[in-house]
Scaffold this motif. Structure first.
Motif, PDB file in Angstrom:
ATOM      1  N   VAL A 131       0.839  -1.199   0.000  1.00 23.84           N
ATOM      2  CA  VAL A 131       0.000   0.000   0.000  1.00 23.84           C
ATOM      3  C   VAL A 131       0.874   1.250   0.000  1.00 23.84           C
ATOM      4  O   VAL A 131       0.574   2.239  -0.680  1.00 23.84           O
ATOM      5  CB  VAL A 131      -0.969  -0.024   1.194  1.00 23.84           C
ATOM      6  N   GLN A 186       3.621   1.546  -1.445  1.00 22.81           N
ATOM      7  CA  GLN A 186       4.136   1.667  -2.816  1.00 22.81           C
ATOM      8  C   GLN A 186       3.045   2.033  -3.822  1.00 22.81           C
ATOM      9  O   GLN A 186       3.332   2.182  -5.004  1.00 22.81           O
ATOM     10  CB  GLN A 186       4.785   0.345  -3.243  1.00 22.81           C
ATOM     11  N   GLY A 187       1.793   2.146  -3.356  1.00 17.17           N
ATOM     12  CA  GLY A 187       0.688   2.435  -4.255  1.00 17.17           C
ATOM     13  C   GLY A 187       0.240   1.225  -5.055  1.00 17.17           C
ATOM     14  O   GLY A 187      -0.367   1.372  -6.116  1.00 17.17           O
ATOM     15  N   ARG A 188       0.489   0.020  -4.522  1.00 18.72           N
ATOM     16  CA  ARG A 188       0.126  -1.219  -5.206  1.00 18.72           C
ATOM     17  C   ARG A 188      -1.011  -1.906  -4.465  1.00 18.72           C
ATOM     18  O   ARG A 188      -1.190  -1.705  -3.259  1.00 18.72           O
ATOM     19  CB  ARG A 188       1.334  -2.150  -5.276  1.00 18.72           C
TER      20      ARG A 188
END
Length: 335
Positions: free
Chosen positions: A279, A281-283
């Motif tokens: 999260v 890492q924006g994944r």
């Protein structure tokens, strides 16, 4: 006429899905059915078989396994060295390297991957992770089934530390002390979260992170056999709250995953830290443990990869069902 013989390498590699071991198989378009990843050694480039084994695994499955030495007898004083567990001669039909039947001298390696939801590349072939029962009914050659069944029996021993660290009561006590500080500031009632209290919270997290960085640099990731389960949980918690240092937090995720492979850490701690890192890492997360608040303050999961199977993944690592988890978190947030 001299028998044509080619050198090949294959890797039977495993990952933990919670307490359950699964083996990575690839569906082979030419041979049909499922096989362990493998292929020809590039002898013209003087490629060692162990390099070929890893290269073929990456190309065919997308995963880079860590090769394991064969298990040694209990009490043997010297560490093993990763190498082929077996070398066998197998008959092979005509292929791109020989237009007649020939022999493959196959170097069979065994390996593990710590993060089965984190492939390092795009696989060339369809990939399937199978457990011991699935292997018995899988469309795979008899020799693959025989070796795979044997390896399921010994993989636990193969990944255990050669010599577990002696219990470190002083380190365990320090971890528990730092966990108490971590929780003391986080459990303050909202009315007590003054600017001074929030500054203390920030300082405790910083002190804990610096201490943890020094610990990991000096001695790696202490396992349950070294510090006990309560202190191992505290170790995870300090990493979980190291958000301001994402590179270090990711390093902790990797070290914790290796400890889980060896049975030295709790799989559900690995799941929580894996989601935290993703999260950040924006994944999409894997287990649905990271929640976000909307404008009304309602908590909901951050985006989840393959959400249809999230309940199965949660069950494997010992997490409660999503609805129970959401209900508990929303109740805590409301209080």
């Amino acid at each position: 006429m001299k028998q044509i013989r080619h050198t090949t390498a294959s890797t039977y590699f495993f990952a933990r899905f919670g307490a359950l071991w699964r083996m990575c198989m690839v569906e082979h378009p030419r041979h049909g059915g499922y096989l362990a990843p493998g292929g020809h050694v590039r002898e013209e480039r003087n490629e060692p078989p162990e390099d070929a084994a890893v290269r073929e695994a990456v190309e065919e499955s997308g995963y880079r396994p860590r090769l394991l030495p064969a298990p040694l007898p209990s009490g043997y004083p010297h560490p093993g060295v990763a190498g082929p567990w077996w070398t066998v001669d197998m008959g092979a039909g005509p292929d791109g390297r020989a237009d007649v039947r020939h022999l493959h001298r196959d170097h069979i390696f065994v390996g593990v991957v710590a993060l089965p939801y984190e492939p390092q590349g795009t696989p060339e072939l369809p990939v399937r992770w199978v457990d011991r029962d699935e292997l018995e009914v899988l469309d795979t050659p008899m020799d693959t089934r025989v070796l795979g069944a044997h390896l399921f029996k010994v993989i636990d021993a193969a990944v255990r530390p050669h010599a577990a660290g002696a219990p470190d009561e002083e380190l365990a006590a320090e971890l528990l002390r730092r966990q108490e500080l971590d929780q003391e500031v986080r459990l303050l009632p909202r009315a007590a979260r003054t600017p001074e209290a929030m500054e203390r919270w920030k300082q405790i997290d910083l002190d804990n992170r610096i201490w943890l960085e020094q610990l990991v640099a000096a001695r790696g990731w202490p396992g349950i056999s070294e510090v006990g389960k309560p202190a191992a949980a505290a170790l995870w918690l300090l990493a979980q709250h190291s958000d301001p240092a994402p590179d270090f937090q990711r390093q902790c995720r990797d070290l914790l995953a290796d400890a889980i492979l060896a049975g030295e850490a709790d799989p559900h701690h690995g799941a929580l830290l894996e989601d935290r890192v993703r999260v950040a890492q924006g994944r999409p997360q894997v287990y649905g443990t990271q929640l976000l608040a909307d404008e009304a303050g309602e908590l909901s999961p951050a985006p989840i990869w393959d959400a249809e199977r999230v309940e199965q993944r949660r069950l494997e690592v010992g997490l409660e069902p999503m609805q129970d988890y959401l209900r508990a978190c929303r109740r805590t947030a409301a209080g």
